[in-house]
Design a protein around this motif. Structure first.
Motif, PDB file in Angstrom:
ATOM      1  N   TYR A   9       0.785  -1.230   0.000  1.00  0.00           N
ATOM      2  CA  TYR A   9       0.000   0.000   0.000  1.00  0.00           C
ATOM      3  C   TYR A   9       0.817   1.281   0.000  1.00  0.00           C
ATOM      4  CZ  TYR A   9       0.602  -0.173   5.123  1.00  0.00           C
ATOM      5  OH  TYR A   9       1.126  -0.228   6.398  1.00  0.00           O
ATOM      6  N   TRP A  10       1.983   1.302   0.688  1.00  0.00           N
ATOM      7  CA  TRP A  10       2.683   2.580   0.772  1.00  0.00           C
ATOM      8  C   TRP A  10       3.272   3.014  -0.563  1.00  0.00           C
ATOM      9  CZ3 TRP A  10       1.530   5.911   4.164  1.00  0.00           C
ATOM     10  CH2 TRP A  10       2.249   7.111   4.206  1.00  0.00           C
ATOM     11  N   ILE A  11       3.687   2.066  -1.396  1.00  0.00           N
ATOM     12  CA  ILE A  11       4.183   2.412  -2.734  1.00  0.00           C
ATOM     13  C   ILE A  11       3.058   3.071  -3.528  1.00  0.00           C
ATOM     14  CG2 ILE A  11       4.984   1.483  -4.949  1.00  0.00           C
ATOM     15  CD1 ILE A  11       6.474  -0.664  -3.444  1.00  0.00           C
ATOM     16  N   LEU A  12       1.868   2.474  -3.509  1.00  0.00           N
ATOM     17  CA  LEU A  12       0.737   2.989  -4.287  1.00  0.00           C
ATOM     18  C   LEU A  12       0.249   4.331  -3.745  1.00  0.00           C
ATOM     19  CD1 LEU A  12      -1.317  -0.290  -4.926  1.00  0.00           C
ATOM     20  CD2 LEU A  12       0.584   0.665  -6.225  1.00  0.00           C
TER      21      LEU A  12
ATOM     22  N   LYS B 215       2.997  24.053   2.398  1.00  0.00           N
ATOM     23  CA  LYS B 215       4.369  23.662   2.743  1.00  0.00           C
ATOM     24  C   LYS B 215       4.474  22.141   2.718  1.00  0.00           C
ATOM     25  CE  LYS B 215       5.449  27.991   3.941  1.00  0.00           C
ATOM     26  NZ  LYS B 215       6.444  28.804   3.240  1.00  0.00           N
ATOM     27  N   TYR B 216       4.627  21.602   1.508  1.00  0.00           N
ATOM     28  CA  TYR B 216       4.509  20.144   1.338  1.00  0.00           C
ATOM     29  C   TYR B 216       5.606  19.383   2.079  1.00  0.00           C
ATOM     30  CZ  TYR B 216       3.387  15.733  -0.937  1.00  0.00           C
ATOM     31  OH  TYR B 216       3.022  14.428  -1.173  1.00  0.00           O
ATOM     32  N   PHE B 217       6.839  19.896   2.067  1.00  0.00           N
ATOM     33  CA  PHE B 217       7.939  19.221   2.766  1.00  0.00           C
ATOM     34  C   PHE B 217       7.613  19.046   4.250  1.00  0.00           C
ATOM     35  CE2 PHE B 217      11.565  19.914   5.608  1.00  0.00           C
ATOM     36  CZ  PHE B 217      12.339  18.799   5.333  1.00  0.00           C
ATOM     37  N   TRP B 218       7.173  20.135   4.886  1.00  0.00           N
ATOM     38  CA  TRP B 218       6.874  20.077   6.315  1.00  0.00           C
ATOM     39  C   TRP B 218       5.658  19.205   6.586  1.00  0.00           C
ATOM     40  CZ3 TRP B 218      10.460  21.479   9.558  1.00  0.00           C
ATOM     41  CH2 TRP B 218      11.420  22.412   9.154  1.00  0.00           C
ATOM     42  N   ALA B 219       4.686  19.233   5.676  1.00  0.00           N
ATOM     43  CA  ALA B 219       3.503  18.379   5.839  1.00  0.00           C
ATOM     44  C   ALA B 219       3.899  16.906   5.818  1.00  0.00           C
ATOM     45  CB  ALA B 219       2.487  18.670   4.732  1.00  0.00           C
ATOM     46  N   VAL B 220       4.785  16.531   4.874  1.00  0.00           N
ATOM     47  CA  VAL B 220       5.236  15.134   4.788  1.00  0.00           C
ATOM     48  C   VAL B 220       6.063  14.759   6.015  1.00  0.00           C
ATOM     49  CG1 VAL B 220       6.690  13.526   3.491  1.00  0.00           C
ATOM     50  CG2 VAL B 220       5.165  15.080   2.269  1.00  0.00           C
ATOM     51  N   LEU B 221       6.894  15.692   6.467  1.00  0.00           N
ATOM     52  CA  LEU B 221       7.709  15.435   7.665  1.00  0.00           C
ATOM     53  C   LEU B 221       6.822  15.107   8.870  1.00  0.00           C
ATOM     54  CD1 LEU B 221      10.837  17.354   8.814  1.00  0.00           C
ATOM     55  CD2 LEU B 221       8.981  17.062  10.429  1.00  0.00           C
ATOM     56  N   PHE B 222       5.809  15.958   9.132  1.00  0.00           N
ATOM     57  CA  PHE B 222       4.930  15.716  10.286  1.00  0.00           C
ATOM     58  C   PHE B 222       4.014  14.512  10.053  1.00  0.00           C
ATOM     59  CE2 PHE B 222       5.905  20.296  11.010  1.00  0.00           C
ATOM     60  CZ  PHE B 222       6.509  20.146  12.251  1.00  0.00           C
ATOM     61  N   MET B 223       3.651  14.262   8.783  1.00  0.00           N
ATOM     62  CA  MET B 223       2.859  13.074   8.471  1.00  0.00           C
ATOM     63  C   MET B 223       3.644  11.807   8.822  1.00  0.00           C
ATOM     64  SD  MET B 223       1.661  11.612   4.784  1.00  0.00           S
ATOM     65  CE  MET B 223       0.964  13.146   4.211  1.00  0.00           C
ATOM     66  N   THR B 224       4.914  11.803   8.458  1.00  0.00           N
ATOM     67  CA  THR B 224       5.763  10.637   8.747  1.00  0.00           C
ATOM     68  C   THR B 224       5.872  10.417  10.255  1.00  0.00           C
ATOM     69  OG1 THR B 224       7.028  11.130   6.739  1.00  0.00           O
ATOM     70  CG2 THR B 224       8.021   9.609   8.316  1.00  0.00           C
TER      71      THR B 224
ATOM     72  N   ASN C 249       8.034  -2.259  16.690  1.00  0.00           N
ATOM     73  CA  ASN C 249       8.320  -2.527  15.273  1.00  0.00           C
ATOM     74  C   ASN C 249       8.893  -1.312  14.549  1.00  0.00           C
ATOM     75  OD1 ASN C 249       7.494  -5.198  15.293  1.00  0.00           O
ATOM     76  ND2 ASN C 249       5.354  -4.671  14.847  1.00  0.00           N
ATOM     77  N   VAL C 250       9.509  -0.401  15.280  1.00  0.00           N
ATOM     78  CA  VAL C 250       9.965   0.846  14.684  1.00  0.00           C
ATOM     79  C   VAL C 250      11.006   0.622  13.585  1.00  0.00           C
ATOM     80  CG1 VAL C 250      11.764   1.237  16.438  1.00  0.00           C
ATOM     81  CG2 VAL C 250      10.797   3.169  15.185  1.00  0.00           C
ATOM     82  N   ASN C 251      11.884  -0.365  13.735  1.00  0.00           N
ATOM     83  CA  ASN C 251      12.911  -0.632  12.713  1.00  0.00           C
ATOM     84  C   ASN C 251      12.293  -1.078  11.395  1.00  0.00           C
ATOM     85  OD1 ASN C 251      15.105  -0.012  14.361  1.00  0.00           O
ATOM     86  ND2 ASN C 251      15.168  -2.061  15.244  1.00  0.00           N
ATOM     87  N   VAL C 252      11.251  -1.903  11.494  1.00  0.00           N
ATOM     88  CA  VAL C 252      10.570  -2.387  10.291  1.00  0.00           C
ATOM     89  C   VAL C 252       9.857  -1.233   9.597  1.00  0.00           C
ATOM     90  CG1 VAL C 252       8.776  -3.930   9.413  1.00  0.00           C
ATOM     91  CG2 VAL C 252      10.276  -4.680  11.272  1.00  0.00           C
ATOM     92  N   ILE C 253       9.161  -0.403  10.390  1.00  0.00           N
ATOM     93  CA  ILE C 253       8.434   0.745   9.828  1.00  0.00           C
ATOM     94  C   ILE C 253       9.414   1.702   9.157  1.00  0.00           C
ATOM     95  CG2 ILE C 253       6.952   2.723  10.371  1.00  0.00           C
ATOM     96  CD1 ILE C 253       5.998   1.138  12.847  1.00  0.00           C
ATOM     97  N   PHE C 254      10.532   1.971   9.820  1.00  0.00           N
ATOM     98  CA  PHE C 254      11.547   2.896   9.298  1.00  0.00           C
ATOM     99  C   PHE C 254      12.048   2.413   7.943  1.00  0.00           C
ATOM    100  CE2 PHE C 254      15.888   4.430   8.838  1.00  0.00           C
ATOM    101  CZ  PHE C 254      15.755   5.774   9.150  1.00  0.00           C
ATOM    102  N   ARG C 255      12.405   1.145   7.861  1.00  0.00           N
ATOM    103  CA  ARG C 255      12.927   0.594   6.600  1.00  0.00           C
ATOM    104  C   ARG C 255      11.870   0.632   5.491  1.00  0.00           C
ATOM    105  NH1 ARG C 255      13.392  -5.505   6.755  1.00  0.00           N
ATOM    106  NH2 ARG C 255      11.224  -5.202   6.118  1.00  0.00           N
ATOM    107  N   ASP C 256      10.667   0.179   5.832  1.00  0.00           N
ATOM    108  CA  ASP C 256       9.609   0.111   4.821  1.00  0.00           C
ATOM    109  C   ASP C 256       9.258   1.484   4.256  1.00  0.00           C
ATOM    110  OD1 ASP C 256       9.545  -2.572   5.151  1.00  0.00           O
ATOM    111  OD2 ASP C 256       7.536  -2.699   6.015  1.00  0.00           O
ATOM    112  N   ARG C 257       9.116   2.471   5.143  1.00  0.00           N
ATOM    113  CA  ARG C 257       8.724   3.801   4.680  1.00  0.00           C
ATOM    114  C   ARG C 257       9.767   4.384   3.738  1.00  0.00           C
ATOM    115  NH1 ARG C 257       5.007   7.299   6.858  1.00  0.00           N
ATOM    116  NH2 ARG C 257       5.690   8.554   5.099  1.00  0.00           N
ATOM    117  N   ILE C 258      11.048   4.280   4.114  1.00  0.00           N
ATOM    118  CA  ILE C 258      12.117   4.860   3.280  1.00  0.00           C
ATOM    119  C   ILE C 258      12.196   4.140   1.940  1.00  0.00           C
ATOM    120  CG2 ILE C 258      14.586   5.314   3.099  1.00  0.00           C
ATOM    121  CD1 ILE C 258      13.247   7.034   5.205  1.00  0.00           C
TER     122      ILE C 258
END
Length: 754
Positions: A425-428, A491-500, A514-523
Motif C-alpha cells: 500500500y505505501w508504494i501505491l 508547505k509540502y515538505f513540512w507536511a510530509v515530515l509531520f505526516m511521517t 516494530n519501529v525498525n521495520v516501519i523505518f525501513r519500509d517507509r524509506i
C-alpha cells in the motif's frame, strides 16, 4: 519580520482550523476505542474518518456536503471490490486499470472531485492486499464505513454552528495575501533594489492572489446565506471581499518607472520614507486579515493620519528645496505616487469603517452587483464532459493513463518482494500523492516527499528511541497531525515530515516495538514510488507546458485588450457599466495569472522542453505591465473628472491597433495596413506640452509657492501622468508585438524536423 503577526496569521487560518477539526474527529474515537482496548481491531474507523476529511475542499456548504457524500460512496465501493478480488491477481490488475482511469478522469469536474478521485485511489491502495481487513471482510467494511460517516456528521454539526467561519477565514486570507503583495511593492522604494527579483516576486504573488480569489469567489458567491444578504454578518463579509478586490486594483496602480525614480531621488530620503509608510499600510492590511480569520473586530494599529501627514511633509519640504524646471516631471511622478498612497490609505480606512459597522447601519449595506458574473468557470456534472475528455488530446486523459500505468507498475513491483517490502500500500499511496498532471509539480513533490519522509523518519525514530511515556508520545502525535493537515496545501515538505512522524507514532501505539521495520519500509517504499512516478511522468504521454503557452498568450492578449477598452470607454462616455468593467478587470487578472503560472511551471521542466522560453518570459513581463498600467489608468476615471486636453479617441485607436496586431500575430494571421496606420497615429495632446513649458517658465522666473494640500493635485500633473501612462501602455504593447513578430519569424525560418 513580525513574528507575532506571522504566528497569528498561521494560528487563525482556515488550514489550522480545518486541521484541528480533522485531528479531533480522528483522535477522539481512537481514545474511546483505546479505553475499551479495541483500537487495533477498529483501526479502520479513524482511517475512514481521516480519508473523508482530506476530501473536504473549501467552498459552498452544499457542494462540500455533496462531495463528502460522494466520497463516502466511492470509498466504500472501492474498499468492497478491492476486498473481494484481492486474492485474484488478474482481477486486481484489472481493478487498478478501471479505478485508476476513472478516478483520475473525474478531475475534469474540478479540484473537489479530483481530491475525491485521488483519495479513492489511496483507499484502493489500503485495501488492495487485505493487510488491514483481516478475515472478516464485511465487519471491516462496516467499521470503515462508520468512520467515513462519522466525519460527515462532524462536518454537518460544525458548519451548522459556524456557517460563516470558512468564508470569513478565506476573505481574511485574501487581505493577508494583499498585505504581502504591498510589502513586495514597497521594496521597490528601498535603497538599491533588485528589480528583476522583485518583478518575479510580484508576478508569483499575483498567481497566488488569483488562485485564492477564485476559491473565495466560489465560497462566498455560492453560499446562499451570504448571497441573499439575509444577515448583518453575510452583508459585511460580502462587502469585505468586494473591497479586497478593489484594494487589489489600487495596489496594482502603483506601477511606475522605478529605475528612473531611484536615479532621480537617490540623494534624498523620500523613497525610503515611502517604503516605510507602505510597510505600515501592509501591517494594517495584515491586521484586518487576522481579525477576519479569527472572527474579531479589527482596530487600526497606527495613526495613519499622522504618519501620512509626516510623509507628505517630507515630500513638500523636498519639493520646496529642490524643485526646478529640469526635474519638474520627476516631481510630478512622485506627486502622483503620493496621491495613489493617499487613495490606498483612504481605502484601508473605509475597510475599517465597514468592519466596524453596527447592526443598524449594516442592514443598509448592499453590493448592487450580479454576482453570477463573477463566478469561476466550472465544468457541469454531465457524462458528455467526461466522454469528450476520453482522447489523447485531453491532458486529463493523458494524466489518467500515466497514473494508472504507475500504479500498475508499482503493484507488479511489490509482488516480486525484491527488497523485502512489507506491504504494497505505501508504494501505491506515494505514487498517488506524487504524480500530478504537471511534470514540474510531480518533480517538485517527488523531491519534497523523499526529503520529508527521510527527515520525518529520523525524527520519529529518535522520539521513539528516547521517549517512552505514552502521554508525551500522544501529545507529539496530536501536534504532528495538526501541523501536517495545516501545512498540506502550502508547505509540502513540512507536511510530509509531520505526516511521517504521526504515522510512525500511530503504528507504534498499534504494534509497539516494530519501529525498525516501519523505518525501513517507509524509506524504501518512498524511494521506489518516487522513481516509478518520475519515470512515468517523463516517459508516458507527458503534457509539457510549452504546448499550453500559445493559447494562454492569446487569452491574456485578448483580455488585456478588452480590459483597456472598458477603461478608456469611461473617459469617452458619460455612463459606463461598473459591473461590466469589474468583470473585465477580473478576466484580465485571471488570464495574466494563468499565463504566469504556466511559465513558472515550464521553468522546472527539462531544458529540451523549455521551448521559446525567452519569448514567453518577455510576453509574461509585458502582459503584466499592460495589466498594471491599465489599472493605473483606470484610477483617473473614478472621480468623474474631465480631461478635454487629452485625445482619448486618438489614443484608443492607436493602442487598440497595436494590441490587436499582437492578437492577430498570435492567431497566425497577417496584419493589414489599416491596423499598421492606426498604430502610427499621433494623438492631439500638444496642449499638454504647452502647459508644461509654461509651468517650467514660471518655476524659472518666480519663487516656488509653498502649497501643502496633500489631498489636491494640480490638473497639469494629472494630465501629464495620464499622458505618460497611455504612452507606457502603447510602448509596452509595441514591445510585445515585436516579441511576437520575432517569435513568428524564427518559427517560419526553422525547417521542420524530419
Amino acid at each position: 519580520m513580525n513574528y507575532s503577526a506571522e504566528l497569528k496569521k498561521f494560528v487563525t487560518s482556515q488550514y489550522v482550523y480545518s486541521a484541528i477539526r480533522i485531528t479531533l474527529a480522528t483522535v477522539l474515537p481512537c481514545l474511546v476505542l483505546a479505553h475499551f482496548g479495541i483500537l487495533k481491531e477498529y483501526f479502520l474507523f479513524p482511517l475512514g474518518t481521516s480519508f473523508v476529511a482530506l476530501t473536504d475542499q473549501p467552498g459552498p456548504f452544499i457542494r462540500r456536503r455533496n462531495a463528502l457524500t460522494f466520497a463516502i460512496f466511492c470509498f466504500v465501493l472501492v474498499a468492497l471490490i478491492a476486498s473481494l478480488v484481492m486474492n485474484f491477481k488478474i482481477l486486481v490488475l484489472l481493478e487498478i486499470i478501471v479505478f485508476g482511469m476513472f478516478f483520475s478522469l473525474i478531475g475534469v469536474y474540478g479540484q473537489r472531485l479530483a481530491a475525491v478521485g485521488s483519495l479513492s485511489l489511496v483507499v484502493l491502495a489500503i485495501f488492495i492486499d487485505g493487510h488491514l481487513t483481516g478475515s472478516n471482510i464485511f465487519k471491516s467494511l462496516l467499521i470503515f464505513t462508520s468512520g467515513c460517516i462519522w466525519f460527515l456528521l462532524v462536518f454537518l454539526i460544525v458548519t451548522t454552528i459556524q456557517p460563516y467561519k470558512l468564508a470569513s477565514q478565506m476573505i481574511g486570507e485574501n487581505y493577508l495575501q494583499l498585505a504581502e503583495f504591498l510589502k513586495i511593492k514597497a521594496n521597490y522604494y528601498q535603497k538599491n533594489p533588485d528589480f528583476d527579483k522583485l518583478t518575479s516576486q510580484v508576478i508569483a504573488k499575483q498567481i497566488g492572489i488569483k488562485n485564492l480569489q477564485e476559491e473565495t469567489r466560489e465560497t462566498v458567491f455560492k453560499t446562499r446565506t451570504i448571497v441573499n444578504e439575509s444577515t448583518t454578518t453575510s452583508r459585511l463579509l460580502m462587502l469585505m471581499f468586494l473591497n479586497s478586490m478593489d484594494l487589489h486594483e489600487k495596489l496594482m496602480t502603483s506601477e511606475s518607472d522605478y529605475q528612473k525614480l531611484q536615479q532621480s531621488f537617490e540623494d534624498s530620503m523620500i523613497l525610503v520614507n515611502i517604503h516605510d509608510y507602505l510597510n505600515l499600510l501592509s501591517e494594517e492590511i495584515t491586521n484586518i486579515g487576522i481579525a477576519l480569520q479569527s472572527g474579531t473586530r479589527a482596530k487600526p494599529m497606527f495613526n495613519l493620519e499622522l504618519e501620512l501627514k509626516n510623509l507628505n511633509y517630507n515630500y513638500f519640504e523636498l519639493r520646496n528645496k529642490q524643485l526646478s524646471s529640469d526635474n519638474l516631471e520627476n516631481f510630478m511622478i512622485l506627486r502622483q505616487i503620493l496621491m495613489r498612497i493617499n487613495e490606498i490609505t483612504k481605502e484601508i480606512n473605509e475597510i475599517y469603517k465597514v468592519f466596524s459597522q453596527d447592526v443598524k447601519l449594516a442592514k443598509s449595506l448592499s453590493t448592487g452587483l450580479d454576482l453570477k458574473k463573477f463566478m469561476p468557470n466550472e465544468e457541469k456534472l454531465n457524462f458528455k464532459v467526461l466522454r469528450n475528455n476520453i482522447s489523447l488530446s485531453s491532458s486529463h486523459f493523458r494524466h489518467a493513463i500515466r497514473i494508472t500505468t504507475a500504479l500498475f507498475i508499482g503493484y507488479l513491483f511489490s509482488l516480486f518482494q525484491l527488497l523485502g517490502i512489507g506491504h504494497t500500500y505505501w508504494i501505491l499511496i506515494t505514487i498517488t500523492a506524487i504524480l500530478k498532471p504537471a511534470y514540474s509539480i510531480t518533480k517538485q513533490r517527488n523531491l519534497l516527499r523523499l526529503y520529508g519522509t527521510i527527515a520525518g523518519a529520523l525524527i520519529a525514530y529518535g522520539i521513539l528511541h528516547f521517549i517512552h511515556i505514552n502521554g508525551i508520545l500522544f501529545t507529539i502525535l496530536l501536534l504532528s497531525m495538526i501541523l501536517c493537515f495545516s501545512l498540506l496545501k502550502g508547505k509540502y515538505f513540512w507536511a510530509v515530515l509531520f505526516m511521517t512522524i504521526y504515522v510512525f507514532l500511530s503504528f507504534n501505539f498499534l504494534s509497539p516495538g516494530n519501529v525498525n521495520v516501519i523505518f525501513r519500509d517507509r524509506i524504501v517504499d518512498t524511494i521506489i514510488a518516487g522513481i516509478i512516478a518520475f519515470l512515468v511522468s517523463y516517459i508516458v504521454l507527458p503534457v509539457w507546458e510549452h504546448t499550453q503557452n500559445l493559447d494562454l498568450m492569446k487569452k491574456s492578449a485578448e483580455c488585456n485588450l478588452v480590459y483597456f477598452q472598458s477603461v478608456i470607454a469611461k473617459f469617452m462616455k458619460e455612463n459606463t457599466d461598473i459591473e461590466d468593467y469589474k468583470v473585465k478587470r477580473k478576466n484580465a487578472i485571471i488570464a495574466l495569472a494563468n499565463l504566469s503560472d504556466n511559465f513558472q511551471r515550464m521553468i522546472s521542466e527539462p531544458k529540451n522542453q523549455q521551448k521559446k522560453l525567452e519569448v514567453v518570459h518577455q510576453f509574461v513581463a509585458t502582459s503584466h505591465l499592460i495589466t498594471a498600467y491599465t489599472a493605473s489608468f483606470s484610477q483617473y476615471s473614478q472621480d468623474n473628472k474631465k480631461f478635454p486636453e487629452i485625445d482619448f479617441e486618438g489614443w484608443d485607436r492607436k493602442i487598440e491597433a497595436e494590441m490587436m496586431q499582437v492578437s492577430k500575430l498570435l492567431e497566425g494571421e497577417k496584419i493589414n495596413e489599416t491596423l499598421k496606420m492606426e498604430s502610427r497615429l499621433e494623438p492631439e495632446d500638444s496642449s499638454i506640452e504647452d502647459l508644461l513649458l509654461k509651468r517650467k517658465t514660471e518655476i524659472e522666473e518666480n519663487e516656488i509657492v509653498d502649497r501643502r494640500d496633500p489631498d489636491k493635485i494640480s490638473h497639469l500633473t494629472e494630465l501629464k501622468n495620464i499622458h505618460d501612462i497611455l504612452e507606457l501602455i502603447y510602448d509596452v504593447a509595441k514591445e510585445q508585438r515585436k516579441v511576437i513578430e520575432k517569435y513568428r519569424n524564427e518559427s517560419e525560418a526553422t525547417p521542420p524536423q524530419s
